[in-house]
Design a protein around this motif. Structure first.
Motif, short mmCIF file in Angstrom:
data_model
loop_
_atom_site.label_atom_id
_atom_site.label_comp_id
_atom_site.label_asym_id
_atom_site.label_seq_id
_atom_site.Cartn_x
_atom_site.Cartn_y
_atom_site.Cartn_z
N SER B 160 38.43 40.54 45.65
CA SER B 160 37.01 40.45 45.93
C SER B 160 36.85 39.96 47.35
CB SER B 160 36.34 39.47 44.95
OG SER B 160 36.88 38.17 45.12
N ASN B 161 35.64 39.96 47.82
CA ASN B 161 35.38 39.33 49.10
C ASN B 161 34.27 38.31 48.92
OD1 ASN B 161 33.05 40.77 48.90
ND2 ASN B 161 33.27 41.89 50.82
N SER B 162 33.75 37.84 50.01
CA SER B 162 32.77 36.76 49.91
C SER B 162 31.50 37.19 49.20
CB SER B 162 32.42 36.25 51.32
OG SER B 162 31.90 37.31 52.10
N ASN B 163 31.29 38.48 49.09
CA ASN B 163 30.09 38.94 48.41
C ASN B 163 30.25 38.98 46.89
OD1 ASN B 163 28.75 39.31 50.83
ND2 ASN B 163 29.50 41.41 51.07
N GLY B 164 31.48 38.96 46.42
CA GLY B 164 31.70 39.01 44.98
C GLY B 164 32.78 40.00 44.61
N SER B 165 32.86 40.31 43.34
CA SER B 165 33.90 41.20 42.83
C SER B 165 33.62 42.65 43.20
CB SER B 165 34.00 41.09 41.31
OG SER B 165 34.48 39.82 40.94
N TRP B 166 34.70 43.38 43.46
CA TRP B 166 34.62 44.82 43.63
C TRP B 166 35.07 45.45 42.31
CZ3 TRP B 166 35.71 47.07 49.07
CH2 TRP B 166 35.20 46.22 50.05
N TYR B 167 34.61 46.64 42.07
CA TYR B 167 34.89 47.27 40.78
C TYR B 167 35.50 48.66 40.97
CZ TYR B 167 32.22 43.45 38.88
OH TYR B 167 31.79 42.20 38.56
N ARG B 168 36.47 48.93 40.12
CA ARG B 168 37.06 50.27 40.08
C ARG B 168 36.38 51.05 38.96
NH1 ARG B 168 43.38 50.90 39.01
NH2 ARG B 168 42.83 49.61 37.23
N VAL B 169 35.87 52.19 39.30
CA VAL B 169 35.22 53.06 38.32
C VAL B 169 36.05 54.33 38.22
CG1 VAL B 169 33.15 54.35 37.73
CG2 VAL B 169 32.94 52.13 38.83
N ARG B 170 36.52 54.61 37.03
CA ARG B 170 37.36 55.80 36.84
C ARG B 170 36.68 56.67 35.80
NH1 ARG B 170 43.20 54.33 35.58
NH2 ARG B 170 43.52 54.38 37.82
N SER B 171 36.30 57.83 36.21
CA SER B 171 35.55 58.73 35.34
C SER B 171 36.28 60.05 35.20
CB SER B 171 34.15 58.97 35.92
OG SER B 171 33.46 59.92 35.16
N THR B 172 36.39 60.51 33.97
CA THR B 172 37.04 61.78 33.69
C THR B 172 36.03 62.73 33.05
OG1 THR B 172 39.19 60.76 33.39
CG2 THR B 172 38.88 62.95 32.43
#
Lengths: 275, 570
Positions: B160-172
């Motif tokens: 994450s960075n100072s702004n918060g968590s990053w998210y991985r989105v995996r779509s099939t």
């Protein structure tokens, strides 16, 4: 007693024979003509289908790779990607050549593990505000090679060692390839011209393409009788692009109602913008 | 007796007829086969495109859910996680094989419903939206009969960075055929099958690698989404044109408990700090073997010189963070207060803060006006944040050498104690603002001052002493197209929002705060420190929405090999 058995041999008269032969010839001629026409039609349909398949495949490949392209460098150089230039890859390193064919070079995320042969995905990492996958580099180059259109995938490890370098001809019968109207930071515009595939014209010589100079017909010094010539996008008169010429008796003449097919795509570099 | 009845009839016609029929049948069969292959290739091309729309549908669903969780809304559905499931594990990432793993190559199953109002998944969970909620079917048709998609959201770790968590989105996404569809046959062209991921349909007992027992091409998109804090679009340095850094200073961002900079509080995530709207050929970094920006630079036009330079020994990059283009710089243009007709001394003023994004409407029912030369040596800030006092200086405001000007707070009690909530003032300078020589402006602790300046703005840290030490308490708003100059050896603490101003920061003094202008030259040795509290703070900033940080289409298939036997996964 003599038994006299009269055997009666019937036969056509000459007139009947000639009429029947004539009718037979006509029927056979019709059948042969129909067969030839059907064969030509089938061949033309098959050629059309094949060409369409080539066109769709090329567009799908280029668009997909542009969408997922990221920033990187051309192997063997410090040149940033996406990159458009002339030259070729030699042993995994780019060698520029002014007389070479145009190439579109893209860097892809190192999504798959180079140590696995089963496409194991790397997990993303965040560094300096940038998402990266794995280490090393994956470079994809699109380039015309003769009348083939090739896609070269070069996978290197973090030390620059080439792990694989695969060239796949993804389309045939290509006349020209151009990357135009692009700033290489937001959009990439590609166009690929295909030679027409027709079967009802004479000649089976070599296909040529290039600048129509002057803009009336290709230079007669190019090629030999039986050759074809398609005007590509380098023509100064855009209305002539796609025109097809046939060389006979030492001179080229325009083939009416025939045009080379051009497919194009303009793709947004999603990673460039997303960041 | 002669009985001459010898007949010599040979039955070749039947043989010839059979041979002819056989040949014709073979020709017809071949033609039909090739034609059906072409048809199949065409249908599968269309199916491959449809599967992409399915995958994008899943990505969109995830982005919508994340955005709605960040900025809840009552309509159309107050629950961003309707139909989403949570699984108490991390998203598996094994190598694809003939036995795909749920959650990675196959659609996940199980899990519990995500509660309404729940935050996005943490590091020990992943969310998924089943395909039952992302499908469209048209069963009585030829070719594909449905487009399905499933999507997962996870954090893939603690990044994450100072702004918060990053998210991985995996779509099939998958375009599905009927089980007995003739189109499950792949194209006779291996190139098509390699590209469109369809060759596996005839392997694994008719199962698709990603689609389980369903037939049809699949496409997977893996997108990384980053949080975008609420607030304005302005960065540490936001310019409608360009930035030139030619001295020895640097730019960084920090978040500290008291709002004062220290290298210990530097944001190490290298956030985007500099936005240049139209660089032309002026933007540059001197590349003297030092780091100029401890963060990212975004620009439009020509790339600033040396943004990626890597010089010195050991090599040091000029810009440590991401360098990207284009920059979308949209600074609101500030305006002067407007007089209320028929009410002398009454004014209205609307101001949008480019860093916090907040817009405030002020109504002044009284004001104090001074002539250019009649400004007293001290004033008292006497208003609340929503209703500050208004002081108007009719002309230039100059504090020359040897003179001083003090802004005192409103006090209460005995002994008097500053009341910061009642010590807000707006000072409207209808000309130039100048401090020079040893002239000194002192802004006392507890006060909050907004300067509206209609002319050139010349100030320095040595001549403007903001005793609060926090940039948010000292705001300069520049009106029109003028000049801004900051020099000297003292640290200037404040913000300057002057979209039309050409700025210069020189000298050895630091600048703590933020700057928005037309262009800016930083030529001295002083450094620029962006206080992240100006845009909501860095520890727990409010997230406004999520933006794409990365996009990748997974076109792999473990069965893909080229003619040399190499795996073709890209």
């Amino acid at each position: 007693m003599k038994i006299f058995t009269k055997t009666k041999y019937a036969a056509f008269t000459l007139t009947e024979l000639m009429v029947s032969v004539g009718c037979g010839v006509l029927i056979l001629a019709a059948v042969v003509a129909a067969g030839v026409s059907l064969q030509k039609s089938y061949a033309a349909t098959e050629a059309y289908s094949t060409t369409e398949g080539n066109e769709l495949r090329v567009l799908d490949y280029v668009a997909m790779d542009c969408r997922r392209a990221t920033s990187g460098t051309v192997p063997g150089t410090a040149t940033p990607t996406p990159y458009v230039g002339t030259g070729s890859f030699v042993s995994g390193s780019w060698v520029a050549a002014s007389s070479g064919t145009m190439a579109l070079i893209l860097s892809l995320p190192v999504y798959y593990s180079s140590t696995s042969s089963s496409a194991a995905p790397n997990t993303p990492t965040l560094s300096s505000g940038v998402i990266t996958y794995g280490s090393g580099s994956v470079t994809v180059s699109y380039q015309q090679s003769g009348t083939n259109f090739t896609r070269e995938v070069i996978v290197q490890n973090s030390g620059g060692t080439v792990l694989s370098d695969t060239i796949t001809p993804i389309a045939q019968n290509v006349a020209s390839f151009a990357v135009t109207d692009t700033d290489l930071t937001n959009w990439i515009s590609c166009s690929i011209m295909f030679f027409p595939t027709f079967t009802h014209n004479a000649g089976n010589g070599t296909w040529w393409s290039g600048l129509n100079n002057p803009d009336t017909a290709p230079a007669n010094s190019v090629g030999s009788n039986g050759d074809w010539y398609a005007i590509n996008g380098t023509a100064t008169d855009p209305t002539t692009v796609g025109n097809v010429y046939f060389k006979s008796g030492g001179t080229y003449s325009l083939v009416e109602n025939e045009k080379a097919t051009t497919v194009a795509c303009k793709t947004f570099l999603r990673n460039a913008s997303a960041r | 007796m002669k009985n001459d009845q010898t007949y010599n009839d040979k039955g070749s016609v039947l043989v010839i007829a059979l041979m002819t029929m056989t040949i014709l049948t073979m020709i017809c069969a071949t033609s039909l086969y090739i034609t059906s292959q072409n048809t199949g290739a065409g249908v599968q091309t269309a199916a491959w495109q449809q599967s992409l729309t399915g995958a994008e549908m899943g990505i969109d669903a995830a982005v919508r859910a994340l955005n709605q969780s960040a900025s809840p809304s009552a309509s159309p559905n107050p629950n961003p996680w309707t139909n989403w499931k949570t699984v108490n594990s991390t998203l598996p990432t094994p190598a694809p094989s003939s036995s795909p793993v749920l959650g990675y190559t196959y659609e996940p199953t199980g899990g519990n419903a995500v509660g309404s109002g729940s935050p996005p998944p943490d590091t020990s969970h992943y969310y998924y939206l089943p395909s039952a909620n992302l499908s469209i079917s048209y069963p009585n048709t030829e070719g594909t009969t449905a487009v399905n998609a499933w999507v997962t959201i996870d954090t893939w770790g603690t990044l994450s960075n100072s702004n918060g968590s990053w998210y991985r989105v995996r779509s099939t996404g998958q375009a599905a055929f009927q089980a007995n569809s003739v189109y499950k046959r792949v194209s006779s062209n291996r190139l098509d099958s390699d590209l469109r991921n369809t060759i596996a349909m005839n392997l694994y007992g008719g199962a698709n690698r990603k689609g389980g027992s369903s037939l049809g091409p699949t496409r997977t998109i893996e997108a990384i989404l980053q949080p975008v804090p609420k607030g304005g679009s302005a960065r540490a340095i936001t310019l409608s044109n360009w930035l030139a850094m030619t001295g020895g200073g640097s730019v960084d961002a920090f978040s500290s408990p008291n709002g004062q900079w220290s290298s210990a509080f530097r944001d190490a995530s290298n956030p985007m700090l500099v936005a240049e709207g139209a660089t032309g050929n002026q933007a540059k970094f001197a590349n003297t073997g030092q780091t100029y920006v401890y963060g990212g630079v975004t620009y439009s036009g020509n790339a600033p010189t040396n943004v990626n330079a890597n010089s010195g020994n050991p090599p040091v990059k000029d810009v440590l963070g991401q360098v990207s283009t284009p920059a979308v710089v949209s600074l609101p243009t500030p305006t002067d207060p407007t007089a209320v007709s028929g009410n002398s001394g009454h004014y209205n003023w609307t101001y949008q803060n480019p860093w916090s994004g907040t817009t405030t409407n002020y109504s002044f029912n009284s004001s104090t006006a001074y002539s250019s030369g009649g400004v007293p040596t001290a004033i008292t800030a006497n208003g609340t944040a929503s209703s500050p006092g208004l002081i108007i200086i009719n002309g230039d405001f100059t504090v020359p050498g040897g003179k001083s000007f003090t802004i005192n707070p409103t006090t209460t009690g005995s002994p008097p104690v500053a009341s910061s909530s009642n010590s807000n003032v707006i000072i409207w300078v209808q000309g130039k603002f100048t401090t020079s020589g040893s002239g000194m402006i002192t802004q006392s602790s507890g006060t909050s001052v907004t300067w509206i300046v209609d002319g050139d703005l010349t100030v320095s840290g040595s001549s403007y002493n903001n005793q609060n030490g926090t940039a948010a308490t000292d705001s300069f708003v520049g009106i029109g197209n003028n000049k801004f100059t900051d020099s000297g050896s003292g640290t200037f603490v404040g913000t300057v929002n002057a979209p039309g101003y050409a700025g210069t920061i020189s000298g050895s003094g630091d600048y703590t705060g933020a700057f928005a202008g037309s262009n800016l030259t930083i030529s001295g040795s002083g450094s620029f420190h962006y206080d992240e509290a100006l845009s909501g703070g860095s520890s727990n900033p409010a997230i406004g929405n999520y933006a794409y940080a990365s996009w990748f289409e997974d076109n792999s298939d473990p069965t893909h090999k080229d003619t040399k036997g190499n795996y073709v996964v890209y």
